[in-house]
Structure formats: C-alpha cells, structure tokens
Design an enzyme around this catalytic site. Sequence first.
Site, PDB file in Angstrom:
ATOM      1  N   GLY A  42       6.367  15.290   4.243  1.00 46.28           N
ATOM      2  CA  GLY A  42       7.466  15.257   3.279  1.00 46.28           C
ATOM      3  C   GLY A  42       7.768  16.569   2.571  1.00 46.28           C
ATOM      4  CG  ASP A 101       6.069   5.916  -6.078  1.00 46.92           C
ATOM      5  OD1 ASP A 101       5.720   5.169  -6.987  1.00 46.92           O
ATOM      6  OD2 ASP A 101       6.923   5.566  -5.240  1.00 46.92           O
ATOM      7  CE  LYS A 129      10.185   7.282  -6.093  1.00 42.50           C
ATOM      8  NZ  LYS A 129      10.035   6.099  -5.230  1.00 42.50           N
TER       9      LYS A 129
END
Length: 176
Positions: A42, A101, A129
């Site tokens: 990612g 996350d 997040k």
Amino acid sequence: MKEQVSVLIGEEELTNRIKELADQINRDYEGKKLHLVCILKGSVFFTCELAKYIKVPLVMDFMGVSSYGDGLKSSGYITIEQDLTIDIKGREVLVIEDIVDSGRTLSYLMHMLKKREPASLEVCTLLDKPSCRETDVQISYCGFDIEDHFIVGFGLDYAQRYRNLPYIGVLNLKED
Ligand code: IMP
Ligand code: MG
C-alpha cells in the site's frame, strides 16, 4: 455488488501535502542519514512520491506485510511476507505507512523493529483514521486525518485492485 469510487483527495492536494511532509522531515533529519522503510504494498506510491522531495541522504528498504484479507475489515492476523534486506541497527528509521486504521499492524511492526535496535524509529503515514483506533500508536508525520471510509487508490487496494488510481478515493459498494 457494484463498486463505485468517488474522489476524496485529488492529485494536486496529495502532492502539495506530501511536499509539506518532506519539508518537515528535511528539517527534522538535517545532518542525518535517513532509512526509509516502505510497508508493501500500500505505501509504495506514497514512499516514492515522498522520497522525491527528501533532501537528506537516504536509503530505501521494503517490507511486505499483510493484515487484510480480501474484505473491508482487517483480518486481525499480521503476517510478514517479505523482510527487510538491510540491517537497521543504529539507523534513523522512518516507517512509511499508507493508512493507520485499528493501529494493530503498526503496533506489531514497531514492536518487532524496535528489537533490531535502530538509533531512532518514527512513523510517517499518508492517512489516519483516528476514530477506528484500537491500539495506541505514535505517529510523527501524518498527511491527512480522515473519517471511517474505505479508501482505495494511490497504492491502497480493495481485493488487490484500484492501487493505480492517481488520487485517494472512497469505495462504495452497492447492490446490483
Ligand atoms: P490496521 O492494522 O487496522 O491499522 O490496518 C492497517 C492496514 O490495513 C493498512 O496498512 C492498509 O494496508 C490496510 N487498510 C486499512 N484501512 C484501509 C482502507 O480504508 N483501504 C485499504 N486498505 C486499508
Ligand atoms: Mg498497509
């Protein structure tokens, strides 16, 4: 299911923010040598874009980590699929993440990398997040705080797709 992607952060905004992060890193690591650890897959777009604007001498290494299955939620299991090729002992290590996350992946990674005795160990993430956090992790550099959306593009995937989008998008799944 029909998949729909809407733009959340466009290319120009991404580039501008990444340049700002690089400026901050250039100031903080002045006179030092930086060891970037890109968390595959990612973070690959973010790491490469960021590295273009870093002016201190740097080394790049890559670590393959998997924490998601093909779904939208973390599997909870973190596996190292590919380890670093360069010893980080005594180095100024900056871990580059795409998104934090729950924080479980990063927390596991930091614990593991700390044992290898780097001179310093910091984290730079493109996205955070914060409302999804389950484990406390310290982030030194963050591009954007976002809401609890499922993100694709600029390296981030859904079932290995969409990584090539040049922007950050929100994935919406709708019944056919
Ligand atoms: P965490 O362990 O829950 O913090 O998850 C971190 C990893 O899960 C990230 O490095 C990503 O690879 C993946 N991930 C978390 N949220 C998203 C998302 O919205 N889109 C795509 N991948 C995500
Ligand atoms: Mg990742």
